[in-house]
Motif scaffolding. Structure first.
Motif, PDB file in Angstrom:
ATOM      1  N   ALA A  65      52.972  42.143  40.671  1.00  0.00           N
ATOM      2  CA  ALA A  65      53.234  40.973  41.842  1.00  0.00           C
ATOM      3  C   ALA A  65      52.216  39.882  41.752  1.00  0.00           C
ATOM      4  O   ALA A  65      52.521  38.607  41.866  1.00  0.00           O
ATOM      5  CB  ALA A  65      53.702  41.610  42.809  1.00  0.00           C
ATOM      6  N   PHE A  66      50.917  40.414  41.835  1.00  0.00           N
ATOM      7  CA  PHE A  66      49.696  39.475  42.068  1.00  0.00           C
ATOM      8  C   PHE A  66      49.608  38.853  40.686  1.00  0.00           C
ATOM      9  O   PHE A  66      49.264  37.676  40.435  1.00  0.00           O
ATOM     10  CB  PHE A  66      48.574  40.401  42.421  1.00  0.00           C
ATOM     11  N   HIS A  67      49.693  39.649  39.641  1.00  0.00           N
ATOM     12  CA  HIS A  67      49.548  39.272  38.470  1.00  0.00           C
ATOM     13  C   HIS A  67      50.499  37.793  37.902  1.00  0.00           C
ATOM     14  O   HIS A  67      50.125  36.862  37.499  1.00  0.00           O
ATOM     15  CB  HIS A  67      49.903  40.118  37.309  1.00  0.00           C
ATOM     16  N   VAL A  68      51.791  38.145  38.414  1.00  0.00           N
ATOM     17  CA  VAL A  68      52.680  37.021  38.330  1.00  0.00           C
ATOM     18  C   VAL A  68      52.385  35.837  38.982  1.00  0.00           C
ATOM     19  O   VAL A  68      52.198  34.567  38.457  1.00  0.00           O
ATOM     20  CB  VAL A  68      54.177  37.590  38.729  1.00  0.00           C
ATOM     21  N   VAL A 109      37.317  37.953  22.300  1.00  0.00           N
ATOM     22  CA  VAL A 109      36.802  37.899  23.759  1.00  0.00           C
ATOM     23  C   VAL A 109      37.481  38.738  24.635  1.00  0.00           C
ATOM     24  O   VAL A 109      36.534  39.282  25.720  1.00  0.00           O
ATOM     25  CB  VAL A 109      37.324  36.054  24.081  1.00  0.00           C
ATOM     26  N   LEU A 110      38.594  39.020  24.801  1.00  0.00           N
ATOM     27  CA  LEU A 110      39.315  40.105  25.859  1.00  0.00           C
ATOM     28  C   LEU A 110      38.473  41.284  25.651  1.00  0.00           C
ATOM     29  O   LEU A 110      38.037  42.069  26.697  1.00  0.00           O
ATOM     30  CB  LEU A 110      40.695  40.061  25.546  1.00  0.00           C
ATOM     31  N   ASP A 111      38.418  41.714  24.445  1.00  0.00           N
ATOM     32  CA  ASP A 111      37.478  42.997  24.175  1.00  0.00           C
ATOM     33  C   ASP A 111      36.155  42.972  24.789  1.00  0.00           C
ATOM     34  O   ASP A 111      35.656  43.923  25.560  1.00  0.00           O
ATOM     35  CB  ASP A 111      37.273  43.381  22.909  1.00  0.00           C
ATOM     36  N   ALA A 112      35.432  41.951  24.543  1.00  0.00           N
ATOM     37  CA  ALA A 112      33.991  41.840  25.040  1.00  0.00           C
ATOM     38  C   ALA A 112      34.176  41.736  26.643  1.00  0.00           C
ATOM     39  O   ALA A 112      33.334  42.315  27.254  1.00  0.00           O
ATOM     40  CB  ALA A 112      33.405  40.520  24.644  1.00  0.00           C
ATOM     41  N   PRO A 152      42.142  43.761  43.062  1.00  0.00           N
ATOM     42  CA  PRO A 152      41.243  42.999  42.676  1.00  0.00           C
ATOM     43  C   PRO A 152      40.635  43.399  41.354  1.00  0.00           C
ATOM     44  O   PRO A 152      40.497  42.467  40.463  1.00  0.00           O
ATOM     45  CB  PRO A 152      40.046  42.922  43.621  1.00  0.00           C
ATOM     46  N   GLU A 153      40.518  44.597  40.966  1.00  0.00           N
ATOM     47  CA  GLU A 153      39.735  44.968  39.688  1.00  0.00           C
ATOM     48  C   GLU A 153      40.764  44.777  38.417  1.00  0.00           C
ATOM     49  O   GLU A 153      40.369  44.275  37.287  1.00  0.00           O
ATOM     50  CB  GLU A 153      39.358  46.500  39.562  1.00  0.00           C
ATOM     51  N   LEU A 157      39.924  42.411  35.232  1.00  0.00           N
ATOM     52  CA  LEU A 157      40.013  43.079  34.219  1.00  0.00           C
ATOM     53  C   LEU A 157      41.169  42.293  33.122  1.00  0.00           C
ATOM     54  O   LEU A 157      40.972  41.929  31.932  1.00  0.00           O
ATOM     55  CB  LEU A 157      40.261  44.544  34.127  1.00  0.00           C
ATOM     56  N   ASN A 158      42.241  42.219  33.575  1.00  0.00           N
ATOM     57  CA  ASN A 158      43.484  41.940  32.726  1.00  0.00           C
ATOM     58  C   ASN A 158      43.931  40.375  32.826  1.00  0.00           C
ATOM     59  O   ASN A 158      43.878  39.829  31.733  1.00  0.00           O
ATOM     60  CB  ASN A 158      44.625  43.063  33.126  1.00  0.00           C
ATOM     61  N   THR A 159      44.221  40.152  34.078  1.00  0.00           N
ATOM     62  CA  THR A 159      44.956  38.692  34.209  1.00  0.00           C
ATOM     63  C   THR A 159      43.842  37.649  33.898  1.00  0.00           C
ATOM     64  O   THR A 159      43.872  36.698  33.029  1.00  0.00           O
ATOM     65  CB  THR A 159      45.222  38.522  35.665  1.00  0.00           C
ATOM     66  N   ILE A 160      42.646  37.680  34.761  1.00  0.00           N
ATOM     67  CA  ILE A 160      41.392  36.570  34.295  1.00  0.00           C
ATOM     68  C   ILE A 160      41.071  36.784  33.227  1.00  0.00           C
ATOM     69  O   ILE A 160      40.864  36.009  32.168  1.00  0.00           O
ATOM     70  CB  ILE A 160      40.738  36.832  35.476  1.00  0.00           C
TER      71      ILE A 160
END
Length: 261
Positions: A65-68, A109-112, A152-153, A157-160
């Protein structure tokens, strides 16, 4: 009409990866229920996991929900920042090679981003105790628990991290829908708790269900931080722990660190 199309593009870009997450999770959970590909017996999952599936489901839904909400904001910001471009922000590269290059750059970039943040979450005792340990309550991970994080984590990690990768690669909003969907599949894949020898993703990427599953076990907690695609950061920085998978007589597979084989 143009405004409606732009808005619908942002909605599609936000919700399609979420839908892909649940569809692919359902497929993986169905495969796991057969016991044929499981890395852990069902009893081991029941004994070791420190949180119920109901609580995990609720936690993932809150996370999404926060991700959306954050994704809608980011996609609108992307469109606004590119509104002066002649071809518009939904323009696609002139060739499949260019698009493939964007995807590869976004993956790197995402992996790093995830490797260094993930490793720091383990190295910092405060962050591990009060944040990242929530994810590790799933000692025996399973598909739909891939996004079971403190909110927040998970967003960091995922969205940002995902949007940093998309912006760095220069891909369009339309292309980002496919990238985020691939990320959703890979997040589920590395947490599915299975070893599927014929799975095409195992041939494409070194990071798979067995590699990341080992990280959730006691012997692998300080290793195998890479996610969700490649494993070269672990290899370069000395946190790579190889694994050995053997078939169980009673069905499924047994996962062990290769040094113990």
């Amino acid at each position: 009409m143009a405004c409606i199309c732009r808005a619908s593009g942002e909605v599609v870009g936000t919700f399609v990866p979420v839908l892909v997450y649940w569809v692919y999770s359902g497929i993986c959970m169905a495969l796991a229920s057969t016991g044929k590909y499981r890395l852990h017996p069902r009893k081991e999952a029941a004994d070791k996991n420190l949180v119920s599936k109901r609580r995990v489901l609720l936690g993932v839904l809150v996370q999404q929900a926060f991700h959306v909400a954050l994704s809608l904001y980011f996609l609108k910001a992307m469109r606004k920042s590119r509104s002066g471009a002649a071809a518009g922000d939904d323009a696609v590269p002139t060739s499949l090679l260019a698009l493939a290059g964007q995807f590869l750059l976004a993956m790197l970039v995402l992996d790093a981003w995830q490797y260094f943040l993930h490793r720091y979450m383990h190295a910092n005792s405060f962050l591990y105790r009060y944040s990242h340990s929530k994810h590790h309550r799933l000692v025996v991970p399973y598909a739909f628990g891939a996004l079971y994080y403190h909110t927040p984590e998970g967003l960091l990690l995922n969205t940002i991290g995902g949007f940093v990768a998309v912006v760095a690669s220069g891909m369009s909003i339309r292309a980002s829908i496919f990238f985020f969907s691939l990320v959703a599949v890979k997040n589920v894949d590395i947490h599915c708790g299975m070893w599927i020898p014929w799975h095409p993703l195992n041939a494409l990427f070194g990071n798979n269900g067995a590699y990341h599953d080992l990280h959730h076990q006691t012997q692998g907690g300080n290793y195998n931080f890479s996610q969700p695609f490649f494993v070269f950061w672990d290899r370069i920085l000395g946190t790579h722990l190889p694994y050995d998978v053997k078939k169980r007589e009673e069905g499924g597979f047994e996962l062990r660190a290769a040094t113990e084989a």
